[in-house]
Structures are given as C-alpha cells and as structure tokens.
Design an enzyme around this catalytic site. Structure first.
Site, PDB file in Angstrom:
ATOM      1  N   CYS A   2       9.996  24.211 -10.073  1.00 47.76           N
ATOM      2  CA  CYS A   2      11.420  24.507 -10.163  1.00 47.76           C
ATOM      3  C   CYS A   2      11.635  25.571 -11.236  1.00 47.76           C
ATOM      4  CB  CYS A   2      12.283  23.305 -10.539  1.00 47.76           C
ATOM      5  SG  CYS A   2      12.099  21.911  -9.409  1.00 47.76           S
ATOM      6  N   LYS A 474      -6.602  30.810   1.549  1.00 55.14           N
ATOM      7  CA  LYS A 474      -5.580  31.810   1.874  1.00 55.14           C
ATOM      8  C   LYS A 474      -5.040  31.573   3.280  1.00 55.14           C
ATOM      9  CE  LYS A 474      -4.789  33.040  -1.202  1.00 55.14           C
ATOM     10  NZ  LYS A 474      -5.350  32.976  -2.514  1.00 55.14           N
ATOM     11  N   HIS A 493     -25.489  19.309   7.904  1.00 54.83           N
ATOM     12  CA  HIS A 493     -25.377  17.996   7.262  1.00 54.83           C
ATOM     13  C   HIS A 493     -24.042  17.325   7.568  1.00 54.83           C
ATOM     14  CE1 HIS A 493     -29.139  18.643   5.197  1.00 54.83           C
ATOM     15  NE2 HIS A 493     -28.713  19.864   4.898  1.00 54.83           N
TER      16      HIS A 493
END
Ligand code: F6R
Length: 598
Positions: A2, A474, A493
């Site tokens: 904020c 991103k 894996h």
C-alpha cells in the site's frame, strides 16, 4: 505494501493525487482520499486503478488544505470500496500501510465499547481507537499515542483529525515513511519518489516518532518533543518518468539495459568494492527475495568460481526464521531493488543483531535497507516502474560481477590474465546485449506459439538455472501462464512425468561447457512429444530440427557474462507473451512493486 501520502498545502488534493500516481506501484486494488473541507472530513474512494478515483473526483471536485490518500494492495478483506482506505471514525480519518496483527482482539474490545465497523480490514481499528481516546478528553497527540501503544504489527500511518486546529499526523513502526518540508506546504509519503517538486528537504522518521504537520510547522511530538528535525536533500523530487514511445514501462526498461550497462562498464566503481576485504572473508551469505534472490544465485556461482569464496544464499523470509549458522569473518549481503522489502529488512536486522558485517545492494539509495546496513552499494538502474523487475536484475548482476572481479584479484585464486579477461568480457557485455535486443522480432514469433499453452517447464544448467527460474517467474507474473524452472539434470528425477504435447519445455542452451549435457535433456523432452523452445547456440540445430518460432539464436557470448545476456530473451518472451494475451504488463494482478508486509 500500500502507498500512503498526505499534504498540508493549498489545494492539498493535487499533490496527493499526483503522489498516488507515483505510489500506484505499491498496489492498485483500490484508492481513496480524505480531505478537510469546510470543517468537515470528506472521504472518497474507488475500487480498482487510481483512474477510477480520479474520475469520481472529477465529477465531485473538493478543495481543502489538509488531505491524505491511499493506494491499496489488499491484505485483510477483498479489494472493494468498503475496504478501501482512508478509514474514518467520527472526526478521525486514517491511511495505513502495514499489518495490524492483533486487530481482531482490538476490534472485539471496540465493539464491546459500542463501536460499529464497516470493513473487514485490520486498519479500521486505528481510527476507532484514536476516536475512543479523544472521547476521553485526551489531546490529539495523546489519543494517537494511546492508540498506537495498543497496536502489534507494522504500520506507517497518516492521521487526519478534524478539531480546533487542522492537523495531519504521521507515525511509523517498521514500515517506510518520509516527511517533507516544502516552500508551499508539508508532506508525508511512503516513498520520497511520490513527493512533488515542492519537497527538496526530507526526513525519515524513526519508529514511533509522532510528527505533526500543519500550515505553520512540522513538529516532532511525544518523547522527542524538543528534538529538531534534521532534513536531508531529496534526490528524487524533480524526476518525471515517462514511458516515451514504448508500449509499457516494462518494455522501456528492458531496452534501457544496454545504456545502463554501458554506464556501469565505463564507471569504475571497483575502487568502492575494494573497501571490502575479500581476502579475509570466510564466507559470504546473500539474502534476498524473488528476482533479487535469483541475482544472488548467479552471484554465488561467480564468487565460488573466480574467487573461491564459500557462498550461501537464502530467501529472506526463510533466513530470518531458521537458525542460520554465522561464522567469523562472514559478510552478509542483502539484495533489494526497492530497499524496502519487509522480509529482507527483517533479515538484515537479524544479522545486525548477531553482529554480522552487513552490506546492502539496492537501487533506491535512501531506502530503509540502504540506511540500516553497514555498507551500501547502489546498482544505478534508475527508477524501475514496471512491477516485474528487469533492469534492476541485470544491474544487480553487473555489480555482483564487478565485486567478484575485485574478490578474484584480492584472493589471487585465478591468474591475473584471467581476471583481465573477466573485465574485458564485461566491457563487451552491452554490445552483445544490443545484438540480442535487435533480434526481438524473432522472440515475438516464439511468444505467439507459447501463448497457446497454460503451462511451461524451463530448464537451464549451472548459473543459467537461476536464469531459467527468473524467466519462469517473469512469465507467470505477467502472462499468468504457469511456469516452473529446473536444473536440467533434475528433469528425470520427477518433472519428466509432466511431459506430453501439452507441456512445452524451454531450454537455455548457449554454447558453453554444459551444452552437450543439455542436448541429452533436450532429446529426452523431445522423445516425450513436449513442444520445444530453445534459446541457444545455432549448433543445437544440427542435432534437433526446430522451426523459426521455436528457436532464438544467441550470438557468441563469453561464458562469464552468459547469465546477464541470457536473461534478455527471457524478459522479451514474458513481455510479448503477456502482450499477446492482452495483459497489463506494468501492473500485473495481485502484485506490488514494493513488498513492505511480511
Ligand atoms: C519479480 C519481482 C519480485 C521482487 C521481489 C524483491 O519481478 O519484482 O520478485 O524481485 O519482491 O523485491 P526487492 O528487490 O525490491 O527486494
């Protein structure tokens, strides 16, 4: 997070609205203002972007000389008008940045005293508490101090009280706050960048210093009543930042990187880095969050490879709550674009308490992290407006690279001629980056294809694993496509189970010592019908047939600077994919630029 702002000035709404525009990077779920007009507090709020509030105000203009404003990133309660700030109780209106941890107990107590609540926020208890103490005939200062004594958590507050005198109060505990005295008014804000041109002098209050702003003066109240405010110059006050001809700030910031790195490669800050005695260090710990953490991850590989220093990296929110083992001659580095990230700041305080030597790597020079660390290095990226970090990341890497060169020199782990080569590679960096950016249209074709998928798996090896992670971050941040990144060797894996024709695999495969290893991983993915996207060296095409919308060719790049260059195609890919999907790349949903809550 904020953003909060307040002004005591003629037509106070103008600097407040302008400042809210500059604070919108902190949150854009809703916004609102309270203004003292005709001896009455008027509060106007709107859901969504600041423009919605501006539209409401244009239909209902208000004049007044005492005003507070807020732009919200929702923590407690949905993003709607009722939960928007300011929150008002009687003659008290409050804007709050932070979290009140004990708000439920306080709310219950206040309700027993007959108070009625409108919102589901934690913040609304604050005006109610102040109002409660005012009703007990306390002075304004006493009422605010009594109220904040009850609060647990973090806060920066702007408090407007409609009383015999028109006062605006500001106080903070753990959250950022700046006060400014101008020629035409007095101001407060979460960030010095939000202050207008009439704010040459600024002051960063300490925790729990109550400051009173009115048309006559700015005064430190409470315990420090007789203390003088020592102002410093506001470096940010006159800069107006525009996106020029670019479609977004993010795009501008991506293309700005060439010039920034040119400046960093000619500016010789190495002298500054020699203030660190790398020779005697037993360990470096690097702490950060998000993108800055991925910069730390790349830095680890450089310090280890070129200077043989033991480096540990950690996410700030983890470091501060585990019991990190701190050893003699350990340097703890805190990386933060904003310099205000709550977890990184708390981790810095933790390390300082343990008597560690602390170094901050920040973009915002006067930020809390910069002020509190023992040493500070700036990354000189200039204000980053796009919420998804791009240029700050490459500038963080550039500074780390220079530090690694200095460490390599001091520790004489590699030969002089190799150190010189590292420095030479750095000089080439902006020019190679320019070549990559010139190929941006190739990336648009790849983005068009990637935009058809809902998931993606990104792979890299060595230092480029962090670049794959940064690329995946991103993409998910601005296009909302789910993307995960792995060290390519980890594919078999577990994540290989995900592979089929619906799970594209993007591999960063430039020419380096690990190219052959990556080739096997690429073939494993291809054998499972996963659509492939390769960012890499043209030699890959001899082994795997790829369409032009599946391959982005990297020029020849010296291995030491590969991470800094390889992130560019990842940034472009995220940008173009998000644009194709019609997303707001500068202000992605649910995110804020400065994460000032835990
Ligand atoms: C991602 C991003 C975030 C920040 C993270 C830390 O694009 O911007 O992951 O990197 O919130 O912020 P700073 O560096 O300001 O501490």
């Amino acid at each position: 997070m904020c953003g909060i702002i307040g002004a005591v000035a003629e037509s106070a709404i103008n600097p407040v609205l302008e400042g809210l525009g500059k604070l919108e990077y902190r949150g854009y779920d809703s916004s609102g203002i309270s203004i003292l007009s005709n001896n009455e507090i008027q509060t106007i709020k709107a859901q969504g972007k600041l423009n919605n509030l501006k539209q409401r105000l244009s239909m209902q203009p208000i004049e007044g000389d005492c005003c507070i404003g807020h732009t919200r990133w929702a923590t407690h309660g949905k993003a709607n008008v009722t939960n928007a700030h300011p929150h008002q109780c009687g003659q008290v209106s409050v804007v709050h940045n932070g979290i009140i941890e004990n708000y439920l107990q306080l709310k219950q107590q206040l309700m027993q005293w007959g108070h009625h609540f409108n919102s589901s926020t934690d913040s609304e208890v604050i005006p109610h508490l102040i109002n409660h103490y005012l009703a007990q005939q306390m002075s304004q200062e006493e009422a605010i101090e009594q109220a904040i004594n009850q609060l647990k958590g973090s806060y920066a507050l702007g408090v407007l009280i409609n009383g015999a005198s028109k006062n605006l109060y500001a106080i903070k505990q753990g959250s950022p706050l700046v006060i400014s005295e101008g020629n035409n008014g007095a101001y407060m804000a979460s960030d010095a960048m939000a202050l207008g041109p009439d704010s040459g002098k600024i002051y960063y209050p300490k925790d729990n210093e109550l400051i009173k702003l009115n048309t006559n003066e700015i005064k430190l109240c409470s315990g420090s009543a007789n203390k003088k405010i020592h102002y410093i110059n506001n470096k940010h006050c006159v800069k107006v930042i525009s996106k020029g001809d670019y479609s977004s700030f993010m795009e501008k910031e991506i293309f700005e990187q060439v010039d920034l790195l040119k400046r960093l490669s000619v500016n010789n800050h190495t002298g500054e880095y020699s203030t660190i005695n790398f020779k005697n260090l037993n360990k470096i710990t690097i702490i950060a969050c998000g993108t800055s953490y991925y910069a730390a991850s790349v830095a680890k590989s450089w310090f280890e490879k070129y200077a043989n220093i033991l480096v540990e990296i950690d996410i700030a929110s983890e470091y501060r709550y585990r019991s990190p083992i701190i050893i003699d001659n350990e340097l703890v580095i805190f990386v933060s674009q904003s310099g205000e990230t709550a977890d990184t700041l708390a981790a810095l305080r933790y390390a300082k308490n343990k008597n560690c030597q602390t170094l901050a790597l920040v973009n915002v020079a006067n930020s809390s992290i910069a002020r509190e660390a023992n040493f500070t290095f700036e990354i000189f990226a200039g204000p980053e407006i796009g919420v998804a970090s791009t240029k700050a990341f490459t500038c963080q890497l550039a500074i780390f690279y220079k530090m690694a060169i200095e460490a390599a020199k001091q520790r004489a782990f590699i030969k002089n001629v190799e150190v010189k080569q590292l420095a030479l590679n750095f000089m080439k960096l902006p020019y190679i980056m320019e070549t990559v950016l010139q190929r941006c249209t190739d990336m648009k074709k790849i983005a068009k294809k990637l935009a058809n998928y809902s998931n993606a798996l990104f792979l890299g090896r060595g230092a480029l694993t962090a670049i794959a992670q940064e690329g995946a971050l991103k993409l998910k941040e601005i296009s909302y496509i789910h993307a995960e990144a792995y060290a390519a060797g980890e594919l078999k894996h577990g994540p290989i189970a995900l592979l089929d024709e619906h799970m594209p695999v993007l591999v960063i495969a430039p020419k380096n010592t690990l190219t052959d290893k990556l080739l096997s991983n690429i073939q494993e993915a291809q054998a499972r019908n996963a659509p492939l996207f390769i960012i890499g060296d043209s030699s890959i095409k001899q082994h795997i047939s790829l369409q032009e919308n599946e391959f982005f060719e990297l020029p020849e790049i010296p291995e030491s600077i590969l991470p800094i260059i390889s992130v560019i195609p990842m940034q472009l890919l995220a940008l173009y994919t998000a644009q194709i999907l019609g997303k707001n790349v500068d202000q992605p949903r649910n995110l804020a630029k400065s994460v000032t809550v835990e």
